[in-house]
Structures are given as C-alpha cells and as structure tokens.
Design a protein around this motif. Structure first.
Motif, PDB file in Angstrom:
ATOM      1  N   ALA A  80       0.831  -1.211   0.000  1.00  0.00           N
ATOM      2  CA  ALA A  80       0.000   0.000   0.000  1.00  0.00           C
ATOM      3  C   ALA A  80       0.866   1.261   0.000  1.00  0.00           C
ATOM      4  O   ALA A  80       0.532   2.264  -0.646  1.00  0.00           O
ATOM      5  CB  ALA A  80      -0.921  -0.018   1.220  1.00  0.00           C
TER       6      ALA A  80
ATOM      7  N   LEU B 112      -3.747  -6.586  -3.434  1.00  0.00           N
ATOM      8  CA  LEU B 112      -4.807  -5.860  -2.737  1.00  0.00           C
ATOM      9  C   LEU B 112      -4.265  -4.628  -2.018  1.00  0.00           C
ATOM     10  O   LEU B 112      -4.867  -3.547  -2.065  1.00  0.00           O
ATOM     11  CB  LEU B 112      -5.496  -6.793  -1.744  1.00  0.00           C
ATOM     12  CG  LEU B 112      -6.355  -7.912  -2.357  1.00  0.00           C
ATOM     13  CD1 LEU B 112      -6.787  -8.900  -1.295  1.00  0.00           C
ATOM     14  CD2 LEU B 112      -7.582  -7.321  -3.049  1.00  0.00           C
ATOM     15  N   GLY B 113      -3.125  -4.781  -1.339  1.00  0.00           N
ATOM     16  CA  GLY B 113      -2.528  -3.629  -0.676  1.00  0.00           C
ATOM     17  C   GLY B 113      -2.100  -2.561  -1.663  1.00  0.00           C
ATOM     18  O   GLY B 113      -2.292  -1.356  -1.422  1.00  0.00           O
TER      19      GLY B 113
ATOM     20  N   ALA C 155      -5.125  -0.685  -2.901  1.00  0.00           N
ATOM     21  CA  ALA C 155      -5.633   0.248  -1.893  1.00  0.00           C
ATOM     22  C   ALA C 155      -4.781   1.508  -1.838  1.00  0.00           C
ATOM     23  O   ALA C 155      -5.304   2.633  -1.741  1.00  0.00           O
ATOM     24  CB  ALA C 155      -5.664  -0.432  -0.532  1.00  0.00           C
ATOM     25  N   GLY C 156      -3.463   1.367  -1.902  1.00  0.00           N
ATOM     26  CA  GLY C 156      -2.587   2.530  -1.877  1.00  0.00           C
ATOM     27  C   GLY C 156      -2.724   3.385  -3.114  1.00  0.00           C
ATOM     28  O   GLY C 156      -2.692   4.622  -3.046  1.00  0.00           O
TER      29      GLY C 156
ATOM     30  N   LEU D 114      -5.428   3.605  -4.978  1.00  0.00           N
ATOM     31  CA  LEU D 114      -6.755   4.213  -4.992  1.00  0.00           C
ATOM     32  C   LEU D 114      -6.874   5.349  -3.980  1.00  0.00           C
ATOM     33  O   LEU D 114      -7.473   6.392  -4.264  1.00  0.00           O
ATOM     34  CB  LEU D 114      -7.808   3.140  -4.706  1.00  0.00           C
ATOM     35  CG  LEU D 114      -9.270   3.602  -4.698  1.00  0.00           C
ATOM     36  CD1 LEU D 114      -9.673   4.088  -6.091  1.00  0.00           C
ATOM     37  CD2 LEU D 114     -10.184   2.467  -4.243  1.00  0.00           C
ATOM     38  N   ILE D 115      -6.299   5.151  -2.777  1.00  0.00           N
ATOM     39  CA  ILE D 115      -6.369   6.170  -1.722  1.00  0.00           C
ATOM     40  C   ILE D 115      -4.933   6.507  -1.324  1.00  0.00           C
ATOM     41  O   ILE D 115      -4.368   5.918  -0.385  1.00  0.00           O
ATOM     42  CB  ILE D 115      -7.166   5.665  -0.503  1.00  0.00           C
ATOM     43  CG1 ILE D 115      -8.534   5.131  -0.951  1.00  0.00           C
ATOM     44  CG2 ILE D 115      -7.350   6.774   0.523  1.00  0.00           C
ATOM     45  CD1 ILE D 115      -9.323   4.494   0.171  1.00  0.00           C
TER      46      ILE D 115
ATOM     47  N   THR E  47      -3.183   5.014   4.637  1.00  0.00           N
ATOM     48  CA  THR E  47      -3.682   3.856   3.890  1.00  0.00           C
ATOM     49  C   THR E  47      -2.913   2.588   4.235  1.00  0.00           C
ATOM     50  O   THR E  47      -3.505   1.516   4.421  1.00  0.00           O
ATOM     51  CB  THR E  47      -3.601   4.128   2.377  1.00  0.00           C
ATOM     52  OG1 THR E  47      -4.349   5.300   2.081  1.00  0.00           O
ATOM     53  CG2 THR E  47      -4.152   2.953   1.594  1.00  0.00           C
TER      54      THR E  47
ATOM     55  N   ALA F 259      -4.776  -0.579   5.792  1.00  0.00           N
ATOM     56  CA  ALA F 259      -4.902  -1.750   4.914  1.00  0.00           C
ATOM     57  C   ALA F 259      -4.248  -2.978   5.541  1.00  0.00           C
ATOM     58  O   ALA F 259      -4.767  -4.095   5.425  1.00  0.00           O
ATOM     59  CB  ALA F 259      -4.285  -1.450   3.551  1.00  0.00           C
TER      60      ALA F 259
ATOM     61  N   SER G 240      -6.340  -6.343   6.481  1.00  0.00           N
ATOM     62  CA  SER G 240      -6.013  -7.641   5.880  1.00  0.00           C
ATOM     63  C   SER G 240      -5.832  -8.717   6.937  1.00  0.00           C
ATOM     64  O   SER G 240      -6.247  -9.866   6.746  1.00  0.00           O
ATOM     65  CB  SER G 240      -4.748  -7.511   5.032  1.00  0.00           C
ATOM     66  OG  SER G 240      -3.615  -7.231   5.853  1.00  0.00           O
TER      67      SER G 240
ATOM     68  N   VAL H  87      -7.418  -7.866  -9.570  1.00  0.00           N
ATOM     69  CA  VAL H  87      -7.001  -6.630  -8.896  1.00  0.00           C
ATOM     70  C   VAL H  87      -5.980  -5.878  -9.732  1.00  0.00           C
ATOM     71  O   VAL H  87      -6.066  -4.643  -9.889  1.00  0.00           O
ATOM     72  CB  VAL H  87      -6.452  -6.960  -7.498  1.00  0.00           C
ATOM     73  CG1 VAL H  87      -5.850  -5.716  -6.852  1.00  0.00           C
ATOM     74  CG2 VAL H  87      -7.556  -7.518  -6.619  1.00  0.00           C
TER      75      VAL H  87
END
Length: 541
Positions: free
Chosen positions: A87, A166-167, A170-171, A173-174, A179, A183, A187, A248
């Motif tokens: 992230a 996934l991490g 998330a990073g 995206l935000i 984050t 995150a 998880s 992803v």
C-alpha cells in the motif's frame, strides 16, 4: 581551405531499436533497490520465526503436520508487512504529488505501477521461500518417512501475491499516509475471520488460503500418512488467489490507463477491463468448486471436479517394528513414537505373549473420519481391532486424533488406557457384558501391566455404572497383600463389585498375588473356558 582538407560530413547515427523488455528489466531492478518491502521483510521473517517456526518444530516431525501449519502461519505472519509495504508503494506517486510529472515519461503509467507491484511481491516471495527452506530443511533431518508437500507452499505463495495486489490497489486508490497501516490491519482481520462462516464439511468459505483441510479437524496428524495428500482444496485455492490477483491488477492497470475523464490509451483500457473480468470469473469458478468439496474417510477435502481417483489408494510402506515378544509395528512416519509405544505396552506384552489367543502383532492402523452434525467429526479405527489368524491387534496412536500434539508421557499414558485396555479386553473376552471372573482377571492383568483401571469404565462394576474413585480402589485392593491392608482402601460411596470382603475382592487378591509365571500357567490351561464364561470366582486360583 582546399577541397581535400575539408572535414567529411558526419553521417547520422542510426537510431537504436527500442527494447521494451530491457527497459522494463532496468525499471524492475531500480524498483527492487528502492522498495519499502525490503525494509519490512526482516519484520515478517521475525514474526514467522517467533509465531510459526517455533510452533512447527515443536510438533512431531510429520510432513503433513508441518506443511499444514506453514500455510496459514506464513500468510498471517507476512500479511501485515506485505500489505503495508504494498500500500505504501502504491500510494507513492499520489502521496508525493508526482503523478503529473511522471505522466510525461515514455513509460505508460499502468506499466510503471505493475513493475512496482512486481518488485514488492518479489521481495515478499523471496523472504517467504527462505523461511520455507529453513523449516523444510529442519523437517527433512527429523522426519523418518515421506517427503515435502509443495501444494501448501504454493497456496501460501499465491496468497502473498494476492495480498500484495490488494494492498497495492488500496494505496493507488487512496494515496494517503494512513492507507498502509489501515490496509495492513484490515487484511489481518479479514484473514483471521475468514474461517468463521465455515460450518460442516461443505462450505464455500474453505477457499480461504488459511484453510488446509476440514476446518473441524484443525491440525490433523493422521491425514496424508496412510493415504496420499489430496491437493484438491489447494488447487482450488491457488486458482482463486491467482484469479483474484489478476482481477485486482487488471483494475489497477485500467485505472492507470485512464487519465481521469478522458481515455489516453483506449486499447490498454479495453485489455485491462477484459483481464479484470477474466480474473473475476476464474475466482468465482474456484469458489463454486470449493463449495462442492466434502470431507472423505481419510480426513481430507475431496472436490469431485479436481479429484484424482489414484489418490484414493493407500500408500505402500514398510512398517517400523520392535523386537519384542509381540512385535509393535507403526507406520514409518511415526517411527519416533516406537520407543514410547513399546515402553507403554511392554508390561502387558510380558503378561500375555505366547498365550493362546494372544495377538501375534500389535499394528498401527489408519483412522476413518466421519462428518457429524455441525462442525463435529467422529474419528474411529478402520475395521475391527482384532482380525486375522493368527490374530493381529490394530490400534490408533493418540496423535492420530485431532487436537494438540502430546508429550511422550501423555502419549504413553494414552496408549496404555487405549490400546492396552483393548488388548486385554479382546484377549479375555471382548464382550460388553463380562462375567465377574473375566472382570477380576482383567483388573489383575491391567494392574500388573500398569494400565489405569479407570480405563475399564463400566466394565469394572457389576452394576455397569462406574463410580468416582473406583479405579484407585481397585488398584489398592489388587496390590494389598492381606485382608487388613485391603481394609485401609477406601471404596467409593456406591457399593462396587470390588467391595472389601466381597467374593470378587477375595478372588482379585488371590489372582493378583500369583507370580507372573503362575498367572501365565493358569491362563494357558483355562483361557478358553474363561473366555466362554464358564469360570466362576471360586475357580480362580
């Protein structure tokens, strides 16, 4: 200046052909040298050593047991560092406000993002494989039979790639400083709580990468020893994690291929959308297949669409046997248990070896697993305990049952109260309703063999109801050398069969007072009549 002395015109140098692969490799090397995962990797390795490795090496050296403890342990240990570092790297451009600056470069943004994710995943997988090498290397030195199981290793590796994706998403995206920690914590809880909805042998939630078999059995040393390890669930999990990772990353590439409201790379956007959809379809298919799985009779998950019937055949092995009067034979994977098992049964072997009807071999057998209502599982012996001519006694080691591994002392006590009682019961009569003479002989033999009389349960009482303290009372009476000494034994409140002064107590004292040779001589001549129930208390020596 003459024409001959004028400098020749320089020829234009031919343009070098661009090599995208070489540029990507250089970018990957650069990302590997400047990746946050490199600094969090020691934390992940330390967590693995402190939580998973020490617990695994404390378990018996069975490959299935070590492998199934490695898979969930490594994922939980690496989850926080991997997701946090991913992230952090995914949010790098947005956090540093360099998105517009790097947009002008020749490398497409989605390609740069995927290379950054690949570098983070490489560090995580390299650290994980180093941990696997250490644990499997130690197990190879300790194990007495079998070989490493690679499917659990593959599941955990695919899980790390999915967590990293996934991490990173998330990073990206935000892009915030908060984050990465949020995150990472999320998880961890998602992994830990992913098994809560599992109910019974069939559940879609068993696709969770921290599940290695029937969740009701937890760590099951009895599986993958007498029968091959079934990779059905592992295959479904790898397919699910691979599809999730592709979906992803496809979403990350789709976001990187679009420049806000206006598409910059239409072809790349369409390709990323197709890849994302394909990954979701693959993951959904794996979940559906997992829901069709069931626990088989060998304690492993069978998925019909992925099952290979060849794995249903038992493994061939040469048992590890003792050189006692009655050989005790174990599966070679349990060879380290042989001294403890032989020591626990040695006094009983001395009492019954050579007598008519006594087993000629005591052999470990496979267990049968049956799913009960809810999350309960019944574990029993496969086939009868006594079979063949000459008879062979079959038994289960305590560690074949689900639960925490036992110490050597606990294993010996469990063998005495389990296999020891079974051998005596099958030797004397084996029925559920024994005569008083049979109960007396059983109590005497068990006392001489140092088997807890409490293990007899209802068989020790004429009323059929075992009372608290009855085992201690029987041992006291059996070891008493006189009536006065027996009077000091305190019976339980209910009047048992072996009450002070009762005919059974007198017969027990007489029979226990005999020497081992005298008991063997009497049993050799009267065992058939005793087993048939024709011997009375008065006829016992």
């Amino acid at each position: 200046m003459t024409a001959t002395s004028a400098p020749a015109a320089a020829r234009p140098r031919p343009a070098t052909r661009r090599r995208p692969g070489l540029a990507t490799a250089r970018l990957l090397c650069l990302e590997l040298r400047h990746n946050a995962m490199m600094w969090t990797l020691p934390v992940a390795i330390a967590l693995f050593w402190f939580i998973t490795y020490r617990k695994a090496v404390a378990m018996p050296p069975l490959w299935e047991l070590r492998a199934t403890s490695l898979q969930p342990g490594a994922l939980v240990d690496f989850a926080l560092p991997v997701v946090g570092a991913s992230a952090w790297m995914g949010a790098r451009e947005g956090r540093r406000h360099t998105t517009d600056l790097v947009t002008t470069t020749a490398q497409q943004r989605w390609a740069r993002l995927l290379v950054t994710w690949a570098a983070t995943t490489c560090w995580a997988v390299m650290g994980y494989l180093a941990c696997v090498a250490v644990l499997y290397g130690v197990t190879a030195q300790q194990a007495t039979w079998g070989g490493p199981l690679w499917w659990p290793v593959a599941v955990a590796g695919a899980g790390l790639a999915a967590l990293s994706a996934l991490g990173f998403a998330a990073g990206e995206l935000i892009p915030s400083r908060f984050t990465a920690p949020l995150a990472a914590v999320a998880s961890f809880f998602v992994l830990a709580l992913s098994t809560q909805p599992i109910d019974g042998g069939q559940s879609y939630w068993q696709v969770s990468p921290i599940v290695t078999g029937p969740w009701d059995l937890a760590h099951n040393p009895g599986a993958a020893t007498f029968y091959p390890y079934l990779p059905d669930l592992s295959i479904a999990q790898v397919v699910f994690l691979g599809g999730l990772t592709v979906a992803v990353l496809g979403a990350v590439a789709l976001r990187g291929a679009t420049g806000g409201r206006r598409l910059r790379w239409p072809a790349a956007s369409i390709t990323a959308a197709v890849i994302t959809a394909a990954g979701l379809v693959v993951s959904g298919t794996a979940v559906v297949l997992t829901g069709t799985g069931r626990m088989d009779a060998h304690g492993m998950i069978v998925i019909p669409a992925l099952h290979d019937a060849a794995n249903d055949r038992p493994l061939r092995y040469t048992p590890a046997c003792s050189r006692t009067a009655i050989p005790v034979c174990l599966n070679p994977a349990y060879a380290s248990y042989l001294p403890v098992t032989v020591g626990a049964l040695a006094p009983l072997i001395t009492e019954v070896a050579g007598l008519p009807g006594a087993p000629v071999r005591i052999s470990q057998a496979a267990a049968t697993y049956r799913q009960e209502q809810g999350n309960s599982v019944a574990i029993s012996l496969t086939g009868p305990s006594l079979s063949g001519r000459p008879p062979v006694f079959h038994f289960l080691l305590p560690d074949q049952f689900a639960g925490s591994p036992m110490t050597a002392g606990q294993t010996a006590a469990a063998v005495r109260s389990g296999a020891g009682v079974g051998i005596v019961a099958s030797f004397i009569g084996g029925g559920t309703r024994l005569s008083q003479a049979q109960e007396v002989v059983m109590a005497a033999l068990m006392t001489a063999a140092r088997i807890p009389v409490e293990s007899l349960g209802p068989q020790i009482l004429a009323t059929g109801n075992s009372q608290p303290g009855q085992g201690r009372f029987v041992r006291c009476v059996a070891s008493a050398v006189s009536r006065a000494a027996a009077a000091n034994c305190r019976p339980p409140q209910a009047r048992p069969m072996f009450a002070v002064g009762s005919p059974a107590t007198k017969a027990l004292q007489r029979f226990s007072a005999l020497s081992a040779a005298a008991r063997r001589g009497w049993l050799a001549g009267h065992l058939a009549a005793l087993r048939a129930g024709r011997i009375t208390l008065a006829q016992l020596p």
